[in-house]
Design an enzyme around this catalytic site. Structure first.
Site, mmCIF file in Angstrom:
data_model
loop_
_atom_site.group_PDB
_atom_site.id
_atom_site.type_symbol
_atom_site.label_atom_id
_atom_site.label_comp_id
_atom_site.label_asym_id
_atom_site.label_seq_id
_atom_site.Cartn_x
_atom_site.Cartn_y
_atom_site.Cartn_z
ATOM 1 N N ASN A 89 0.803 -1.225 0.000
ATOM 2 C CA ASN A 89 0.000 0.000 0.000
ATOM 3 C C ASN A 89 0.839 1.280 0.000
ATOM 4 O O ASN A 89 0.370 2.331 -0.450
ATOM 5 C CB ASN A 89 -0.922 -0.017 1.230
ATOM 6 C CG ASN A 89 -1.519 1.333 1.503
ATOM 7 O OD1 ASN A 89 -2.487 1.749 0.863
ATOM 8 N ND2 ASN A 89 -0.930 2.068 2.457
ATOM 9 N N SER A 141 -4.321 2.467 -8.490
ATOM 10 C CA SER A 141 -5.137 3.693 -8.512
ATOM 11 C C SER A 141 -5.915 3.706 -9.815
ATOM 12 O O SER A 141 -5.490 3.095 -10.808
ATOM 13 C CB SER A 141 -4.209 4.915 -8.474
ATOM 14 O OG SER A 141 -4.946 6.102 -8.739
ATOM 15 N N TYR A 154 3.769 9.233 -11.387
ATOM 16 C CA TYR A 154 2.813 8.488 -10.549
ATOM 17 C C TYR A 154 1.911 7.611 -11.412
ATOM 18 O O TYR A 154 1.733 6.422 -11.150
ATOM 19 C CB TYR A 154 1.995 9.502 -9.743
ATOM 20 C CG TYR A 154 0.969 8.909 -8.799
ATOM 21 C CD1 TYR A 154 1.350 8.388 -7.563
ATOM 22 C CD2 TYR A 154 -0.395 8.899 -9.120
ATOM 23 C CE1 TYR A 154 0.402 7.874 -6.678
ATOM 24 C CE2 TYR A 154 -1.346 8.388 -8.249
ATOM 25 C CZ TYR A 154 -0.942 7.873 -7.025
ATOM 26 O OH TYR A 154 -1.887 7.361 -6.153
ATOM 27 N N ALA A 156 2.372 6.553 -14.481
ATOM 28 C CA ALA A 156 3.132 5.485 -15.147
ATOM 29 C C ALA A 156 3.414 4.344 -14.173
ATOM 30 O O ALA A 156 3.295 3.158 -14.525
ATOM 31 C CB ALA A 156 4.445 6.046 -15.704
ATOM 32 N N LYS A 158 1.676 3.534 -11.455
ATOM 33 C CA LYS A 158 0.439 2.819 -11.109
ATOM 34 C C LYS A 158 -0.007 1.917 -12.269
ATOM 35 O O LYS A 158 -0.505 0.813 -12.044
ATOM 36 C CB LYS A 158 -0.671 3.808 -10.737
ATOM 37 C CG LYS A 158 -0.411 4.566 -9.436
ATOM 38 C CD LYS A 158 -0.335 3.647 -8.229
ATOM 39 C CE LYS A 158 -0.270 4.424 -6.915
ATOM 40 N NZ LYS A 158 -0.157 3.542 -5.731
ATOM 41 N N ILE A 187 -9.745 9.429 -2.470
ATOM 42 C CA ILE A 187 -10.076 9.040 -1.101
ATOM 43 C C ILE A 187 -9.634 10.168 -0.159
ATOM 44 O O ILE A 187 -8.545 10.740 -0.339
ATOM 45 C CB ILE A 187 -9.346 7.725 -0.725
ATOM 46 C CG1 ILE A 187 -9.611 6.620 -1.764
ATOM 47 C CG2 ILE A 187 -9.720 7.283 0.681
ATOM 48 C CD1 ILE A 187 -11.045 6.173 -1.910
HETATM 49 N N1 LIG Z 1 -5.860 8.805 -1.407
HETATM 50 C C1 LIG Z 1 -6.256 8.514 -2.628
HETATM 51 O O1 LIG Z 1 -7.159 9.164 -3.169
HETATM 52 C C2 LIG Z 1 -5.615 7.393 -3.401
HETATM 53 C C3 LIG Z 1 -6.171 7.065 -4.639
HETATM 54 C C4 LIG Z 1 -5.621 6.026 -5.367
HETATM 55 C C5 LIG Z 1 -4.547 5.325 -4.858
HETATM 56 N N2 LIG Z 1 -4.024 5.661 -3.651
HETATM 57 C C6 LIG Z 1 -2.881 4.887 -3.168
HETATM 58 O O2 LIG Z 1 -3.175 4.361 -1.897
HETATM 59 C C7 LIG Z 1 -1.961 4.223 -1.159
HETATM 60 C C8 LIG Z 1 -2.134 4.905 0.180
HETATM 61 O O3 LIG Z 1 -2.400 6.271 -0.033
HETATM 62 P P1 LIG Z 1 -3.001 7.244 1.079
HETATM 63 O O4 LIG Z 1 -3.973 8.095 0.391
HETATM 64 O O5 LIG Z 1 -3.401 6.471 2.270
HETATM 65 O O6 LIG Z 1 -1.705 8.156 1.340
HETATM 66 P P2 LIG Z 1 -1.020 8.672 2.683
HETATM 67 O O7 LIG Z 1 -0.061 9.702 2.231
HETATM 68 O O8 LIG Z 1 -2.063 9.016 3.685
HETATM 69 O O9 LIG Z 1 -0.248 7.384 3.221
HETATM 70 C C9 LIG Z 1 0.848 6.821 2.521
HETATM 71 C C10 LIG Z 1 1.779 6.177 3.535
HETATM 72 O O10 LIG Z 1 2.846 5.555 2.800
HETATM 73 C C11 LIG Z 1 4.048 5.810 3.504
HETATM 74 N N3 LIG Z 1 5.192 5.711 2.597
HETATM 75 C C12 LIG Z 1 5.514 6.546 1.565
HETATM 76 N N4 LIG Z 1 6.668 6.150 0.991
HETATM 77 C C13 LIG Z 1 7.071 5.036 1.675
HETATM 78 C C14 LIG Z 1 8.190 4.169 1.553
HETATM 79 N N5 LIG Z 1 9.142 4.381 0.628
HETATM 80 N N6 LIG Z 1 8.295 3.138 2.405
HETATM 81 C C15 LIG Z 1 7.339 2.922 3.345
HETATM 82 N N7 LIG Z 1 6.275 3.705 3.528
HETATM 83 C C16 LIG Z 1 6.133 4.758 2.682
HETATM 84 C C17 LIG Z 1 3.880 7.215 4.062
HETATM 85 O O11 LIG Z 1 4.781 7.460 5.139
HETATM 86 C C18 LIG Z 1 2.414 7.203 4.481
HETATM 87 O O12 LIG Z 1 2.259 6.780 5.839
HETATM 88 C C19 LIG Z 1 -0.861 4.832 -2.027
HETATM 89 O O13 LIG Z 1 -0.200 3.812 -2.738
HETATM 90 C C20 LIG Z 1 -1.639 5.711 -2.978
HETATM 91 O O14 LIG Z 1 -0.956 5.940 -4.181
HETATM 92 C C21 LIG Z 1 -4.545 6.677 -2.901
#
Ligand SMILES: NC(=O)c1ccc[n+]([C@@H]2O[C@H](COP(=O)([O-])OP(=O)(O)OC[C@H]3O[C@@H](n4cnc5c(N)ncnc54)[C@H](O)[C@@H]3O)[C@@H](O)[C@H]2O)c1
Length: 255
Positions: A89, A141, A154, A156, A158, A187
């Site tokens: 994640n 995503s 990003y 690319a 995903k 989200i």
């Molecule tokens: N929020 C959205 O709308 C959304 C939509 C589509 C996909 N996503 C994906 O869902 C996942 C979670 O996103 P979120 O919205 O909860 O984001 P967020 O920023 O709230 O949480 C992401 C977490 O990942 C951790 N992280 C980042 N780089 C890291 C690394 N190299 N090693 C370990 N941990 C790391 C961060 O410290 C953070 O705690 C991500 O992969 C994001 O791309 C989110």
């Protein structure tokens, strides 16, 4: 409790979707290893799970560093003896125009959102193969399926993660190890706080989906728990979109 007796690693578990997933898995009975760059917040999630009556162990991890990933997997095996599920994640997003993306930005996006998950899969899979069972869930995503402006690295990465999901699922044919992806829409996690709280966008921005509301981290966590459960045994190589219908229909306000 659909994950009773199971164990899981959730990366990026200190915040947003990862935090909600770790909490949900623990409530469903799994022992959860929470891994994140942010050690303090990771330990807070562990405390939250334990206060809730669950089992968790937190470890600071950078998923882009193989030695960190190996230590994460060793900790999970040391604590829990097995790894039934891996939720890849962790992720981050750079928003910049294409021409402003530096080579470092591009490489960073591929490292965090694709190569890191490859490393986690490689480290976990020998244990799943030995056990003869496993579930891998990759947090992609909708941006892996549709273009989005100013996010080329990003998007690319995903898209690559969706492709890796299908290819790895094929590599795991007949091994009782499923590999699936989730494709969340927008989200209301800390990643998007800037949009949600920005007056120029506001609460209603992003609500032109069919659910007419922001997605919550729990909306995604609930589907991750299903994919990790025995109920999802016949689903593999699949992408489940969790976006309130935002790419299912072209919706405009008032129509
Ligand atoms: N929020 C959205 O709308 C959304 C939509 C589509 C996909 N996503 C994906 O869902 C996942 C979670 O996103 P979120 O919205 O909860 O984001 P967020 O920023 O709230 O949480 C992401 C977490 O990942 C951790 N992280 C980042 N780089 C890291 C690394 N190299 N090693 C370990 N941990 C790391 C961060 O410290 C953070 O705690 C991500 O992969 C994001 O791309 C989110």
């Amino acid at each position: 409790m659909r994950l009773q007796g199971k164990t899981a690693i959730v990366t990026g578990a200190a915040s947003g979707i990862g935090r909600a997933t770790a909490v949900k898995f623990a409530r469903e009975g799994a022992a959860v290893l929470t891994a994140d760059l942010d050690d303090g917040a990771t330990q807070d999630v562990v405390k939250e799970i334990e206060t809730d009556g669950g089992t968790a162990y937190g470890i600071a991890t950078d998923i882009t560093v193989r030695a960190n990933v190996d230590a994460m997997v060793a900790a999970a095996i040391g604590r829990f003896g097995k790894i039934d599920a891996l939720v890849n994640n962790a992720g981050s997003r750079i928003i910049k125009s294409f021409l402003d993306h530096t080579e470092d930005d591009w490489r960073r996006m591929l490292d965090v959102n694709l190569t890191g998950h490859f490393l986690c899969c490689q480290a976990v899979l020998p244990h799943m193969l030995d056990a003869g069972v496993g579930r891998i869930i990759n947090m992609a995503s909708i941006a892996g399926n549709v273009g989005r402006p100013n996010r080329v690295g990003y998007v690319a990465a995903k898209g690559g993660l969706l492709a890796m999901t299908r290819a790895l699922a094929a590599d795991m044919a007949g091994k009782n190890i499923t590999v699936n992806a989730l494709a969340p829409g927008m989200i209301a996690s800390p990643m998007n706080r800037g949009f949600k709280e920005n007056d120029a966008f506001g609460e209603n921005w992003n609500c032109e989906n069919l659910a007419r509301r922001w997605g919550e981290p729990e909306d995604v966590a609930n589907v991750a728990a299903f994919l990790a459960s025995d109920d999802a045994a016949f689903i593999t190589g699949e992408t489940v979109t969790v976006d309130g219908g935002s790419i299912a229909a072209l919706v405009r306000q008032g129509e």
